[in-house]
Design a protein around this motif. Sequence first.
Motif, PDB file in Angstrom:
ATOM      1  N   LEU A 291      17.428  37.507  87.554  1.00  0.00           N
ATOM      2  CA  LEU A 291      18.719  37.801  86.990  1.00  0.00           C
ATOM      3  C   LEU A 291      18.889  37.803  85.701  1.00  0.00           C
ATOM      4  CD1 LEU A 291      19.765  38.097  89.857  1.00  0.00           C
ATOM      5  CD2 LEU A 291      21.815  37.054  89.062  1.00  0.00           C
ATOM      6  N   THR A 325      23.835  42.840  96.046  1.00  0.00           N
ATOM      7  CA  THR A 325      23.884  41.865  96.796  1.00  0.00           C
ATOM      8  C   THR A 325      23.425  40.649  96.311  1.00  0.00           C
ATOM      9  OG1 THR A 325      23.729  43.135  98.891  1.00  0.00           O
ATOM     10  CG2 THR A 325      23.228  40.922  99.398  1.00  0.00           C
ATOM     11  N   TYR A 529      15.525  48.343  91.657  1.00  0.00           N
ATOM     12  CA  TYR A 529      14.428  47.456  91.856  1.00  0.00           C
ATOM     13  C   TYR A 529      13.583  47.775  93.396  1.00  0.00           C
ATOM     14  CZ  TYR A 529      16.515  44.920  88.118  1.00  0.00           C
ATOM     15  OH  TYR A 529      17.026  44.474  86.880  1.00  0.00           O
TER      16      TYR A 529
END
Length: 530
Positions: A291, A325, A529
């Motif tokens: 992240l 998510t 991604y």
Amino acid sequence: GGTYPIQVRCLTAYNGHFLAVLVFKFTKESGESFRILRFVVAIAETQLAKDLGPSAPFQHYQDSLQRPITVHIEDGIPPDSSLKNELEREIPLGTYQYPKHIKDAILQGTNCSDMNDIPAAHSSLLEEPLQTDNYHEKFQLLLYLEEIQMEVDIRRYDMQDVTMVQDRGLLVLDVPGVAENRPSVLRGDHLFAQLSSERDRSPVVQYRGYVHSVELDKVKLGFSPKLLSKFVNNLKFDVTFTFNRLPLQVQHRAAALAMPRGLSSLLFPSASYHQSLFTGPFQPRWFDRKLQANEEQCRAVTHIVTGVSRPAPYLIFGPPGTGKTVTVVEAIKQVWTNFKDARILACAPSNSAADLLCQRLITDIAPRNIYRLIASSRNYKEVPADIRPCCNWDDEQSSYVYPSKEYLKRYRILITTLVTAGRLVSANFPPGFFSHVFIDECGHAVEPESVVAIAGLLTPMDQKTNPNGGQLVLAGDPKQLGPVLTSPLATEHGLGTSLLERLMLHNPLYEKSSKGYNPQFVTKLLWNYR
Ligand SMILES: Nc1ncnc2c1ncn2[C@@H]1O[C@H](COP(=O)(O)OP(=O)(O)OP(=O)(O)O)[C@@H](O)[C@H]1O
Ligand SMILES: [Mg+2]
């Protein structure tokens, strides 16, 4: 008086009935002429057409509906008699039946999607935009319309002259399509079977059969011993399906509870208190290091954890595979680590999406800290092995359990589907008990379904009475296929719009300005991604 055989041949590339007139012209020796006409019909059909032909004389549908029939219902045997249910039911769940006049008006109309078919007071309510003062009334009507259409639609699965086979105390019925949810049949649901030989009789006995299990295209049913005692293999039945009303009931209750529970600042937010839960800056140790390379995801997590959107919900949206998510999961882990008194409810519309949240959370949080509450209608074989240690299955009894509120309060993270969160509402947790509610895949849920996990469970932030709680996070893709509904009227007038989508479309806090979206309230993820 002579006889002349005449052969007529028809050649056609199409199937059907073909009419033709044959004209025979005769001339007498005197020169006088006359004609004889014969009408012939040629029928061209295939074996398939023959097979599909009627098997009984046509009877007008209305005729059979209008015939008064007395029905006796013979109850069957439900599964789950051993289910341990200790979860309190303090907040009542009504039946929320639609008023009969709405159905009559709709069914008398030409089609079920026509506004002219419903009474004027209702149609003007449908046209009104959703507001705090019509919130309950409007969703109540939309849910009625949806249920009426569901009742019409389920009739298409009815079966006539079908046989069953006996398997110990249960009868097994073949239901082609049940594996694809056509019709949707879950353990604990029921259907009705009556003897085909009694079809035109009154009174007629309808045997209620409870679904004990669903296997591929077979349904195992628990009927009354009375039926079993007269059962033979070739006995023919007419079968009528029903649907489970529980999801509708919990949505009705959610819509009714929303405004009395003070959710207007969450469902119709107008501003934030701009109050951070940290005195200094939030400098996390990221659980998911990936992240860190994505500025939007980091910013979303930071805003959620510091709680600066409150009382307004925080929204995360974006196309498939953009990391919604993982962002939700990281935010849950950070809240869990940073606030020892935080209580988190994580939900999604489907079991699979709720399982995924659970699977990703247990990579960093020990399973003993998480409780995945699953509805007893779910086949335990479908529960992924890695989350079984967190879920409410009791190996000893080979059944699900619903533990008491006191037991559930020990867990700081509960995970359920939106509909099953209704059980937590019934249990009546103290106001402010849950500080955070996260809803993933929110775009797939109708608004009242999302509200099931909010109304009666989350108390909006209030600087005096609830300064540390009231954080709602909604994630999803409003551009993807929305909620699955049957009623075109309900879809068009608001039930087809998820809570996530409504806030994005109609609330200024989530509007895109010339500078983009306001990151204090909403994050758009763009980088795919997958
Ligand atoms: N910042 C990132 N760097 C690298 N990989 C990432 C990042 N964010 C997400 N991923 C990966 O992308 C994949 C999709 O992520 P995720 O399931 O969170 O997407 P989603 O937006 O929720 O998708 P869906 O719309 O299907 O629910 C996952 O394998 C995840 O590990
Ligand atoms: Mg996702």
